[in-house]
Write an enzyme that holds these catalytic residues in place. Sequence first.
Site, PDB file in Angstrom:
ATOM      1  N   TYR A  39       0.937  -1.121   0.028  1.00 51.06           N
ATOM      2  CA  TYR A  39       0.061  -0.095  -0.002  1.00 51.06           C
ATOM      3  C   TYR A  39       0.948   1.116  -0.031  1.00 51.06           C
ATOM      4  O   TYR A  39       1.821   1.203  -0.719  1.00 51.06           O
ATOM      5  CB  TYR A  39      -0.878  -0.021   1.039  1.00 51.06           C
ATOM      6  CG  TYR A  39      -2.195   0.728   1.154  1.00 51.06           C
ATOM      7  CD1 TYR A  39      -2.933   0.989  -0.049  1.00 51.06           C
ATOM      8  CD2 TYR A  39      -2.283   1.771   2.031  1.00 51.06           C
ATOM      9  CE1 TYR A  39      -4.050   1.569  -0.304  1.00 51.06           C
ATOM     10  CE2 TYR A  39      -3.561   2.788   1.891  1.00 51.06           C
ATOM     11  CZ  TYR A  39      -4.271   2.506   0.674  1.00 51.06           C
ATOM     12  OH  TYR A  39      -5.402   3.378   0.787  1.00 51.06           O
ATOM     13  N   LYS A  94     -20.540 -20.156 -10.053  1.00 51.64           N
ATOM     14  CA  LYS A  94     -20.061 -20.200 -11.354  1.00 51.64           C
ATOM     15  C   LYS A  94     -18.590 -19.655 -11.214  1.00 51.64           C
ATOM     16  O   LYS A  94     -17.541 -20.156 -11.811  1.00 51.64           O
ATOM     17  CB  LYS A  94     -20.670 -19.292 -12.219  1.00 51.64           C
ATOM     18  CG  LYS A  94     -20.122 -18.981 -13.695  1.00 51.64           C
ATOM     19  CD  LYS A  94     -20.585 -20.357 -14.382  1.00 51.64           C
ATOM     20  CE  LYS A  94     -20.427 -20.259 -15.841  1.00 51.64           C
ATOM     21  NZ  LYS A  94     -21.385 -19.369 -16.762  1.00 51.64           N
TER      22      LYS A  94
END
Length: 763
Positions: A39, A94
């Site tokens: 970060y 899925k």
Amino acid sequence: MSKVTKEMALEYHREGKPGKIEVVPTVPYSSQQDLALAYSPGVAFPCLEIQQRPQDAYEYTNKGNLVAVISNGTAVLGLGDIGALAGKPVMEGKALLFKIFAGLDCFDIEVNEKDPDKFIQVVKAISPTFGGINLEDIKAPECFEIERRLKEECDIPVMHDDQHGTAIISGAGLLNALEIQGKNIADVKLVVNGAGAAAVSCTKLYIALGVRPENVVMCDSKGVINKKRTNLNAQKLEFATDRDIETLAEAMVGADVFLGLSVKDVVTPEMVKSMAPKPIVFALANPDPEIAYDVAIESRPDLIFATGRSDYPNQINNVLGFPYIFRGALDSGATVINEEMKLAAVKAIAELTKEPVPSVVNAAYGMSNLHFGRDYILPKPLDPRLLTAVAPAVARGAMESGVATRPITDWEAYNHQLRRRMGYDNQLMRGFTETAQRNPKRVVFAEANTDNMLRAAVSAYQEGICIPVLLGNEEMIEKRAARLALNIEGIEIVNLRHDREADRRDRYATKLTEKHQRDGMTFRQALELMFDRNYFGMMMVECGDADAMLAGTYSGNLTPAEIAKEVIGIRPTYNHFATMHILQTQRGVYFIADTTINSHPDEDALFDIARLARNSVEYFAHDPVMALISYSNFGASKLHGSRIVHNVAERMQEAYPDLPIDGEMQIDFALNNKVRDTNYPFNRLKGKDVNTLIFPNLSSANTAWKMLLSMGVGEVIGPIQMGLNKPIHFISVDAAVRDIVNLTTIAVIDAAVVEKVGNDHDK
């Protein structure tokens, strides 16, 4: 297949962490330095690089491996318009399939918006996050416009799988069925029943494959779509016929191919009988096809028949396509999934069907000789070769059609990368579980008086994997089951020491005496042995009273293995047997031997272990690349232990000249081919990644897999027995319940293979 109940499904989705997917870190994060790189301030540098060159997002982020499954919930399975939130479990499912079949990360995104324009706006706005978008469960006709515009307005692959997935898979099946039936695609007459998204897409693809438009008749719920009808939408009007027919029955007369994407039982035996010689029927309504399988087969002996169901031959299953299509599209940096890429997928799937089927696929489906023909026009969904067959074909299609922004130049390296991505553990075990459920075998649980063995036996019984036989005292097992809150009703308990088993003990003792009388065994000695749970259980298998056995072991206890050699015996051409663990890691699949049996193998024993491992790795549909592990490299040490390993490597190379195998070598050289090839350029594994590790002794092999498992490096299957005449498997009584259930499944598969091909099968 075991019945799925509401309670089972709800518990599956809520147990542990609710849902089916999670996000995990892929970089170090343990130090302040790591966090500063991940970060602020370090993250600013890749941000600026991407600002200057957007393509760098594929280098510095996971965009190139990230797919979105996006739906508005307007056409969810057979449930209809249930809304975006209610459709989330399907989209998560899925996403799971993308991960386990092709290694693609996936976010499911449910958009609560039915207006096509607003839906398109939302999806387009979030598209920079992803490498590809899989549209799912969006109702027709809106789905056509949504897909068309998103393909035009986004610079990443977009595909509505409900349309194109079925088209691609059934298209491959059609090519193969026509070849088997000896028909030319340009000559066949096609009847399509259904006019939704999938039907329209299938018909368009079949025309692209060579079906002539004038030979197509499409029907909807009102009958034949012909030009006399009014108020046809644009999709239906495209397929309106000039023929003067009104009903499905009329359309079927003389037809070569029927494609059903409609409702059950609309096709009668008479309609099938009216079709042309050697007809093809794809009845894809789910869960019940347009005509029942047995009814259709009985009506025409020359018929090729396919459904969307897994319990009949020739399943048209979208999972054969979409994971690998997106894999190839993302890996080549395709900006779109175009017709050339779809046709490439069709042809790759069709061609794979004609290749010899790996033993592991036969075993996963309870077959012994799957081969291209009337009942095998498509690969099975669990065929691990699909990834390396379809993804490269799609990538080539992207490159040849000019839509690839990151063309692949080294195809051998790409195929190698794909092989390392191949999901193994979940995929394979699911297939084996389904096979076991179709033909459960009698499995003896020798240590049924231990908690985890008993839990595993009950779980395997409830899942329909096996018919358990619990060895032990009924009263003690019943008390243990009550304490564990386990329902053992219907499960057989055999108290081998009870008087009622006296006749069976006599029979087993007689059999064992006959087998070993020239080894000095007397009937009295054999009879005494029948009071031992391992002898008794293995004799049940040897005499056909059971099909397989799980021998529960304790730390450092090799007694069951010694008994197995005496009772069951070792296969011809071997003098030893062994076990192997299969470890699935982020780096790929590794096979480790011998992990539980041979404590200090001499040269002949290690040679047998290597031979058995080679055969087993091939059985599980992998090409073995083998390293024999030691503390020295390629003859550096002349001490006895390393010389044994060195000699076995030489003997294996002599016995199998084409087998990539070498040693002895240290583990870091085995697993790092660059270091190995730089320091030892003469090695026989040059450029290859090792997937099979043969350790010099039991301590090193057992420590290796347990250490990796304890560190969370991967998932494991095993120990898988190699070399006994019948399926006797060994596992610690303290192993996790799921590990014992998995090994039970392997034992059932072993028993099925023995039943089909006898003791000569070389697993």
